[in-house]
Scaffold this motif. Structure first.
Motif, short mmCIF file in Angstrom:
data_model
loop_
_atom_site.label_atom_id
_atom_site.label_comp_id
_atom_site.label_asym_id
_atom_site.label_seq_id
_atom_site.Cartn_x
_atom_site.Cartn_y
_atom_site.Cartn_z
N GLU A 294 0.80 -1.29 0.12
CA GLU A 294 -0.15 0.12 -0.10
C GLU A 294 0.66 1.31 -0.11
OE1 GLU A 294 -3.00 -0.02 2.86
OE2 GLU A 294 -3.81 -1.97 2.34
N ILE A 295 1.96 1.07 0.79
CA ILE A 295 2.87 2.37 0.78
C ILE A 295 3.64 2.60 -0.59
CG2 ILE A 295 5.29 3.12 1.77
CD1 ILE A 295 4.32 2.15 4.39
N ASP A 296 3.99 1.64 -1.06
CA ASP A 296 4.50 1.51 -2.58
C ASP A 296 3.42 1.95 -3.52
OD1 ASP A 296 6.97 0.66 -1.80
OD2 ASP A 296 6.73 -1.52 -2.63
N MET A 297 2.06 1.68 -3.36
CA MET A 297 1.29 2.16 -4.34
C MET A 297 0.85 3.59 -4.10
SD MET A 297 -2.66 0.85 -4.44
CE MET A 297 -3.22 1.75 -2.96
N TYR A 298 1.14 3.94 -3.07
CA TYR A 298 0.48 5.60 -2.75
C TYR A 298 1.77 6.40 -3.22
CZ TYR A 298 -3.52 4.37 -0.18
OH TYR A 298 -4.88 3.80 0.00
N VAL A 299 3.01 5.92 -2.81
CA VAL A 299 4.37 6.64 -3.27
C VAL A 299 4.33 6.67 -4.97
CG1 VAL A 299 6.95 6.62 -3.62
CG2 VAL A 299 5.50 5.92 -1.31
N ASN A 300 4.16 5.51 -5.77
CA ASN A 300 4.12 5.54 -6.93
C ASN A 300 2.73 6.46 -7.52
OD1 ASN A 300 6.35 3.88 -7.60
ND2 ASN A 300 5.00 2.06 -7.13
N GLN A 301 1.81 6.39 -6.98
CA GLN A 301 0.64 7.42 -7.38
C GLN A 301 1.14 8.87 -7.08
OE1 GLN A 301 -3.01 6.57 -5.24
NE2 GLN A 301 -4.21 8.03 -6.27
N ALA A 302 1.43 9.08 -6.18
CA ALA A 302 2.06 10.62 -5.78
C ALA A 302 3.27 11.01 -6.74
CB ALA A 302 2.64 10.82 -4.26
N LEU A 303 4.07 10.22 -7.10
CA LEU A 303 5.12 10.41 -8.02
C LEU A 303 4.56 10.65 -9.52
CD1 LEU A 303 7.92 7.83 -6.95
CD2 LEU A 303 8.03 10.32 -6.72
N SER A 304 3.52 9.79 -9.89
CA SER A 304 2.82 10.12 -11.26
C SER A 304 2.22 11.25 -11.30
CB SER A 304 2.05 8.79 -11.46
OG SER A 304 2.53 7.71 -11.66
N GLU A 305 1.57 11.40 -10.12
CA GLU A 305 0.36 12.72 -10.18
C GLU A 305 1.11 14.09 -9.86
OE1 GLU A 305 -3.37 13.88 -7.33
OE2 GLU A 305 -2.90 11.81 -7.57
N TYR A 306 2.34 13.95 -9.27
CA TYR A 306 2.93 15.32 -8.99
C TYR A 306 4.43 15.33 -9.53
CZ TYR A 306 -0.62 15.69 -5.52
OH TYR A 306 -1.82 15.86 -5.01
N ASP A 307 4.52 14.62 -10.76
CA ASP A 307 5.83 14.50 -11.58
C ASP A 307 6.31 15.66 -11.81
OD1 ASP A 307 7.99 12.77 -12.85
OD2 ASP A 307 7.04 13.49 -14.49
N ALA A 308 5.27 16.53 -12.72
CA ALA A 308 5.85 17.79 -13.07
C ALA A 308 6.39 18.87 -11.95
CB ALA A 308 4.91 18.51 -13.82
N ALA A 309 5.63 18.57 -10.99
CA ALA A 309 5.95 19.49 -9.74
C ALA A 309 7.30 19.09 -9.14
CB ALA A 309 4.73 19.68 -8.49
N PHE A 310 7.59 18.00 -9.04
CA PHE A 310 8.82 17.42 -8.60
C PHE A 310 9.93 17.72 -9.37
CE2 PHE A 310 6.32 13.73 -6.34
CZ PHE A 310 6.07 14.43 -5.14
N LYS A 311 9.76 17.69 -10.44
CA LYS A 311 10.74 17.93 -11.58
C LYS A 311 11.18 19.59 -11.68
CE LYS A 311 10.10 14.30 -14.75
NZ LYS A 311 9.63 14.04 -15.98
N GLU A 312 10.19 20.45 -11.26
CA GLU A 312 10.13 21.71 -11.13
C GLU A 312 11.05 22.18 -9.97
OE1 GLU A 312 7.34 25.48 -10.57
OE2 GLU A 312 6.66 24.08 -12.17
N LEU A 313 10.83 21.50 -8.99
CA LEU A 313 11.57 21.71 -7.49
C LEU A 313 12.83 21.34 -7.88
CD1 LEU A 313 8.87 20.35 -4.85
CD2 LEU A 313 9.77 22.78 -5.28
N VAL A 314 13.30 20.38 -8.48
CA VAL A 314 14.77 20.10 -8.55
C VAL A 314 15.30 20.97 -9.40
CG1 VAL A 314 16.14 18.42 -9.83
CG2 VAL A 314 14.02 17.45 -8.46
#
Length: 78
Positions: free
Chosen positions: A56-76
């Motif tokens: 379940e943790i892996d599922m939620y982490v993967n979901q967050a990474l997919s959903e907020y991919d653009a935002a994470f890339k922008e932060l980097v």
């Protein structure tokens, strides 16, 4: 990720894992068909229920990474 809970059953001298009718229909399969299984991939996909929290943790982490991919890339990039 589409994780389904399944039971392992003993039927006569065989061990059986059930699949949903929907999954079989998606592959065009019906009872009585002969199939081939890549056991290496199958073993990677099978997780005993005790590990459900980790799944379940892996599922939620993967979901967050997919959903907020653009935002994470922008932060980097900043």
């Amino acid at each position: 990720m589409n994780i389904k809970k399944r039971k392992i059953r003993e039927v006569g001298n065989s061990i059986v894992v059930t699949l949903s009718k929907e999954s079989l229909l998606q592959k065009g399969l019906k009872p009585g068909d002969t199939i081939f299984i890549d056991e290496d991939k199958m073993m990677e996909a099978i997780v005993k229920e005790e590990s459900k929290i980790d799944l379940e943790i892996d599922m939620y982490v993967n979901q967050a990474l997919s959903e907020y991919d653009a935002a994470f890339k922008e932060l980097v990039e900043k």
